[in-house]
Design a protein around this motif. Structure first.
Motif, PDB file in Angstrom:
ATOM      1  N   ARG A  14      43.081  33.416  33.802  1.00  0.00           N
ATOM      2  CA  ARG A  14      43.936  34.291  34.602  1.00  0.00           C
ATOM      3  C   ARG A  14      44.138  35.607  33.862  1.00  0.00           C
ATOM      4  NH1 ARG A  14      48.841  32.048  34.500  1.00  0.00           N
ATOM      5  NH2 ARG A  14      49.621  33.765  35.740  1.00  0.00           N
ATOM      6  N   ILE A  48      36.973  39.637  39.967  1.00  0.00           N
ATOM      7  CA  ILE A  48      38.239  38.902  39.970  1.00  0.00           C
ATOM      8  C   ILE A  48      38.304  38.110  41.275  1.00  0.00           C
ATOM      9  CG2 ILE A  48      40.769  39.086  39.960  1.00  0.00           C
ATOM     10  CD1 ILE A  48      39.489  40.006  37.353  1.00  0.00           C
ATOM     11  N   THR A  49      38.614  36.828  41.198  1.00  0.00           N
ATOM     12  CA  THR A  49      38.795  36.022  42.398  1.00  0.00           C
ATOM     13  C   THR A  49      40.269  35.641  42.526  1.00  0.00           C
ATOM     14  OG1 THR A  49      38.190  34.034  41.162  1.00  0.00           O
ATOM     15  CG2 THR A  49      36.446  35.106  42.421  1.00  0.00           C
ATOM     16  N   ASN A  50      40.655  35.199  43.727  1.00  0.00           N
ATOM     17  CA  ASN A  50      42.058  34.862  44.023  1.00  0.00           C
ATOM     18  C   ASN A  50      42.964  36.013  43.606  1.00  0.00           C
ATOM     19  OD1 ASN A  50      41.284  32.274  44.937  1.00  0.00           O
ATOM     20  ND2 ASN A  50      41.271  31.540  42.835  1.00  0.00           N
ATOM     21  N   ALA A  51      42.613  37.213  44.017  1.00  0.00           N
ATOM     22  CA  ALA A  51      43.265  38.436  43.541  1.00  0.00           C
ATOM     23  C   ALA A  51      44.545  38.753  44.303  1.00  0.00           C
ATOM     24  CB  ALA A  51      42.300  39.607  43.663  1.00  0.00           C
ATOM     25  N   LYS A  52      45.514  39.267  43.562  1.00  0.00           N
ATOM     26  CA  LYS A  52      46.774  39.772  44.112  1.00  0.00           C
ATOM     27  C   LYS A  52      46.912  41.224  43.664  1.00  0.00           C
ATOM     28  CE  LYS A  52      48.474  35.548  45.158  1.00  0.00           C
ATOM     29  NZ  LYS A  52      47.730  34.951  46.212  1.00  0.00           N
ATOM     30  N   ASP A  76      46.020  41.092  39.679  1.00  0.00           N
ATOM     31  CA  ASP A  76      46.069  39.812  38.979  1.00  0.00           C
ATOM     32  C   ASP A  76      45.096  38.854  39.649  1.00  0.00           C
ATOM     33  OD1 ASP A  76      48.117  40.757  37.397  1.00  0.00           O
ATOM     34  OD2 ASP A  76      49.686  39.548  38.319  1.00  0.00           O
ATOM     35  N   GLY A  77      44.474  37.992  38.866  1.00  0.00           N
ATOM     36  CA  GLY A  77      43.573  36.998  39.440  1.00  0.00           C
ATOM     37  C   GLY A  77      42.837  36.231  38.364  1.00  0.00           C
ATOM     38  N   GLU A 112      46.301  40.890  48.879  1.00  0.00           N
ATOM     39  CA  GLU A 112      45.479  39.879  48.213  1.00  0.00           C
ATOM     40  C   GLU A 112      44.070  39.892  48.777  1.00  0.00           C
ATOM     41  OE1 GLU A 112      46.763  35.907  50.660  1.00  0.00           O
ATOM     42  OE2 GLU A 112      48.037  36.516  49.002  1.00  0.00           O
ATOM     43  N   TYR A 125      36.462  44.895  47.731  1.00  0.00           N
ATOM     44  CA  TYR A 125      36.967  43.535  47.906  1.00  0.00           C
ATOM     45  C   TYR A 125      36.425  42.868  49.166  1.00  0.00           C
ATOM     46  CZ  TYR A 125      40.161  45.360  51.451  1.00  0.00           C
ATOM     47  OH  TYR A 125      40.674  45.944  52.571  1.00  0.00           O
TER      48      TYR A 125
END
Length: 126
Positions: A14, A48-52, A76-77, A112, A125
């Protein structure tokens, strides 16, 4: 990618990523483990995956007030490696014009995404 001060970064960690005005690269901050809260690398073509997408509102207000840039917007991710590709949708953030990261074309807020690539000072993205 250049590791910073011989620190480590592995796929699946992370992280928090922001554009560094001094290095002209993206800085990667670890959000877990031994180097939690510290810059671990600088690079380009970061996946970056599962990004916020996050914007610190108090930092944003300060930038608008004193008209001097500071780190207050980041993504973040999960660090998923490096690439030369770009994705179809573009995002950007400008503290003087937008409150959040927004889609380049539609101007809709983005909070996200499943996958983000940070390359050449750009954010793309899915």
């Amino acid at each position: 990618m250049q590791l910073y001060k011989d620190r480590s970064l592995g796929v699946g960690e992370r992280v928090r990523v922001y554009f560094n005005l001094h290095t002209h690269l993206f800085s990667i901050v670890s959000l877990e483990g031994q180097y939690k809260g510290k810059v671990v690398a600088h690079g380009n073509g970061i996946i970056i995956t599962n990004a916020k997408f996050k914007v610190n509102s108090s930092g944003q207000m300060k930038v608008r007030e004193i008209r001097r840039k500071s780190v207050h917007a980041y993504i973040d991710g999960v660090f998923s490696g490096l690439t030369e590709e770009a994705l179809s949708e573009k995002a950007y953030y400008n503290p003087y014009k937008t409150d959040y990261f927004i889609n380049w074309e539609s101007k809709e807020n983005i909070f996200e995404a499943d996958k983000v690539i940070l390359k050449d000072k750009r954010v793309t993205y899915l």
